[in-house]
Design an enzyme around this catalytic site. Structure first.
Site, mmCIF file in Angstrom:
data_model
loop_
_atom_site.group_PDB
_atom_site.id
_atom_site.type_symbol
_atom_site.label_atom_id
_atom_site.label_comp_id
_atom_site.label_asym_id
_atom_site.label_seq_id
_atom_site.Cartn_x
_atom_site.Cartn_y
_atom_site.Cartn_z
ATOM 1 N N GLU A 33 0.836 -1.213 0.000
ATOM 2 C CA GLU A 33 0.000 0.000 0.000
ATOM 3 C C GLU A 33 0.865 1.255 0.000
ATOM 4 O O GLU A 33 1.854 1.343 0.736
ATOM 5 C CB GLU A 33 -0.908 -0.020 1.237
ATOM 6 C CG GLU A 33 -2.315 0.429 0.960
ATOM 7 C CD GLU A 33 -3.060 -0.535 0.030
ATOM 8 O OE1 GLU A 33 -3.157 -0.210 -1.179
ATOM 9 O OE2 GLU A 33 -3.556 -1.562 0.494
ATOM 10 N N THR A 35 2.852 2.117 -2.137
ATOM 11 C CA THR A 35 4.164 1.811 -2.712
ATOM 12 C C THR A 35 4.207 2.132 -4.200
ATOM 13 O O THR A 35 5.280 2.350 -4.752
ATOM 14 C CB THR A 35 4.493 0.312 -2.529
ATOM 15 O OG1 THR A 35 3.333 -0.440 -2.904
ATOM 16 C CG2 THR A 35 4.850 -0.015 -1.092
ATOM 17 N N SER A 67 -25.352 7.292 -16.907
ATOM 18 C CA SER A 67 -25.048 6.493 -15.720
ATOM 19 C C SER A 67 -26.331 5.887 -15.176
ATOM 20 O O SER A 67 -27.287 6.607 -14.879
ATOM 21 C CB SER A 67 -24.399 7.369 -14.645
ATOM 22 O OG SER A 67 -24.522 6.733 -13.382
ATOM 23 N N SER A 124 -13.169 4.072 -9.424
ATOM 24 C CA SER A 124 -12.871 4.964 -10.553
ATOM 25 C C SER A 124 -12.039 4.271 -11.620
ATOM 26 O O SER A 124 -12.313 4.421 -12.816
ATOM 27 C CB SER A 124 -12.212 6.260 -10.079
ATOM 28 O OG SER A 124 -11.281 6.030 -9.078
ATOM 29 N N ASP A 168 -4.224 0.654 -9.433
ATOM 30 C CA ASP A 168 -5.638 0.331 -9.620
ATOM 31 C C ASP A 168 -5.957 0.042 -11.084
ATOM 32 O O ASP A 168 -6.673 -0.900 -11.406
ATOM 33 C CB ASP A 168 -6.512 1.487 -9.117
ATOM 34 C CG ASP A 168 -6.272 1.770 -7.649
ATOM 35 O OD1 ASP A 168 -5.613 0.956 -6.984
ATOM 36 O OD2 ASP A 168 -6.742 2.818 -7.172
ATOM 37 N N TYR A 220 -3.884 11.996 0.950
ATOM 38 C CA TYR A 220 -3.125 11.258 -0.064
ATOM 39 C C TYR A 220 -2.029 12.169 -0.629
ATOM 40 O O TYR A 220 -0.863 11.771 -0.738
ATOM 41 C CB TYR A 220 -4.074 10.784 -1.171
ATOM 42 C CG TYR A 220 -3.470 9.791 -2.135
ATOM 43 C CD1 TYR A 220 -3.615 8.426 -1.935
ATOM 44 C CD2 TYR A 220 -2.765 10.214 -3.258
ATOM 45 C CE1 TYR A 220 -3.075 7.505 -2.819
ATOM 46 C CE2 TYR A 220 -2.221 9.310 -4.145
ATOM 47 C CZ TYR A 220 -2.381 7.954 -3.930
ATOM 48 O OH TYR A 220 -1.837 7.042 -4.810
HETATM 49 C C1 GLA Z 1 -5.218 4.466 -4.160
HETATM 50 C C2 GLA Z 1 -4.462 4.851 -5.423
HETATM 51 C C3 GLA Z 1 -3.390 3.818 -5.764
HETATM 52 C C4 GLA Z 1 -2.511 3.499 -4.558
HETATM 53 C C5 GLA Z 1 -3.372 3.222 -3.337
HETATM 54 C C6 GLA Z 1 -2.547 3.038 -2.089
HETATM 55 O O1 GLA Z 1 -5.965 3.313 -4.401
HETATM 56 O O2 GLA Z 1 -5.343 4.972 -6.510
HETATM 57 O O3 GLA Z 1 -2.612 4.283 -6.849
HETATM 58 O O4 GLA Z 1 -1.599 4.532 -4.323
HETATM 59 O O5 GLA Z 1 -4.316 4.251 -3.091
HETATM 60 O O6 GLA Z 1 -1.788 1.890 -2.183
#
Ligand code: GLA
Length: 376
Positions: A33, A35, A67, A124, A168, A220
């Site tokens: 996470e 990373t 949607s 997303s 993601d 974040y």
């Molecule tokens: C979100 C971001 C990812 C990643 C995670 C943490 O999901 O979209 O790119 O940084 O947080 O691991």
């Protein structure tokens, strides 16, 4: 799957059947996470819940998005980065492709997603990757799966304006059923690691704490900024390049030091988890998950009371390991549990939440599922 629903809505709304229907899943990150934007390792797997998209081309340069969740239909004829609204997750992909010189004209879309919003399950990216695979098919674009994920990340970063890493979008596009995706976010090397839980007599239980993601965007950005400051102090391009943690900690202020310690140790935990999975040592995998949670809680400071309570309760009710998954500040917790015990563990979390005065959580099982694909 919402397959028939989106196709029917498309035909009713746009007066012709769609050219196809595509799906792209959400993901759970097993470990690794915060990373990805540090050039490190991640190990996500796709979940069955997916964004489902019916689509067809248009002869002009107009994009219509409907949607099923909001009931809205939005028409866009100018692609403007930073434009507000849910449609930016779709329009951003068109924009990112055109920025790269891909010949993408107008299109109509009907979207329906089963990926819960704001739960840390990558809702997303699922939408972006569904649009990407649909446009690649409709406009016969020659892009490999990694390039698709990278352009979806461009859409998210530059059009939507969220400074996320690659995990993601890579998970939604590249995952395969029965596997976790071992991704090196610096080299972009990919390995499919078998995640055969049933044979090991195990299951993955997910608990959505339903905690609102308050301040998640700002936090974040703040975590990323701390990592960038640390890189400057240490003279490395990415935290992945930190090889001697003790030497780094001696140079860093206290806060940056803890952030770096999380990233460096988390990278090692991903490598150890991959090794543990290959050996079939799930006790070790569980311990690494729990250690990852402690590191997110104490060093990266991205957990909240609900997710900490969920993890503690899962461990106390027999889980081999448990951790929060995703960006943090709420969302989902996953636990590795023995087959047949998921209900007991989920009930214990529900009871603990009630005792603590928290709202009721929602739990479900997760099996490693396929990435983005065409369904008709
Ligand atoms: C979100 C971001 C990812 C990643 C995670 C943490 O999901 O979209 O790119 O940084 O947080 O691991």
């Amino acid at each position: 799957m919402n397959h028939d629903e989106v196709a029917t809505t498309f035909t009713t709304l746009f007066g012709r059947p769609p050219a196809g229907v595509w799906v792209a899943p959400g993901r759970i990150n097993l470990i690794g996470e915060h990373t990805d934007y540090n050039g490190g390792f991640v190990l996500p797997f796709a979940i069955p819940q997916a964004a489902c998209l019916a689509a067809d081309v248009r002869a002009d340069e107009v994009w219509r998005f409907h949607s099923e969740q909001t009931g809205e239909t939005v028409e866009v004829d100018t692609l403007t980065p930073g434009a507000p609204g849910w449609q930016s997750y779709l329009a951003g992909v068109v924009w990112a492709l055109r920025q790269e010189g891909h010949r993408v004209g107008g299109a109509d879309f009907v979207l329906s997603s089963e990926v819960p919003l704001g739960a840390g399950l990558s809702s997303s990216a699922a939408i972006e990757c569904a649009v990407m695979i649909a446009l690649c098919d409709l406009y016969a674009l020659d892009l490999d799966l990694l390039q698709r994920a990278q352009l979806c990340q461009v859409a998210e970063n530059q059009y939507v304006g969220a400074p996320t890493g690659l995990m993601d979008q890579a998970a939604s596009t590249l995952c395969t059923a029965g596997h976790a995706l071992f991704l090196d976010c610096r080299s972009c090397a990919v390995e499919q690691v078998p995640l055969d839980l049933a044979t090991a007599g195990l299951e993955i239980l997910v608990v959505d704490t339903r905690t609102p993601h308050a301040h998640v965007d700002g936090e974040y950005v703040a975590r990323r900024a701390a990592c960038t400051r640390a890189c400057e102090i240490l003279g490395v391009p990415l935290l992945r390049d930190v090889t001697d943690l003790d030497a780094a900690l001696a140079l860093l202020p206290e806060l940056e030091g803890r952030r770096v310690r999380h990233v460096v140790t988390e990278n090692q935990r991903v490598l150890d988890t991959v090794a543990g999975l290959r050996r079939g040592d799930f006790d070790q995998v569980g311990r690494l998950m729990t250690a990852s949670h402690a590191s997110m809680r104490d060093d990266y400071e991205i957990t909240v009371a609900t997710v900490d309570l969920a993890v503690e309760t899962m461990l106390a009710s027999g889980a081999l390991g448990a951790r929060m998954t995703g960006g943090g500040f709420g969302g989902c917790v996953l636990a590795l549990v023995r087959a047949g015990t998921a209900d007991v563990v989920a009930d214990a979390v529900r009871a603990a939440f009630a005792d603590a005065g928290f709202g009721a959580p929602v739990s479900f099982g997760a099996r490693p599922s396929a990435g983005a694909r065409r369904t008709s």
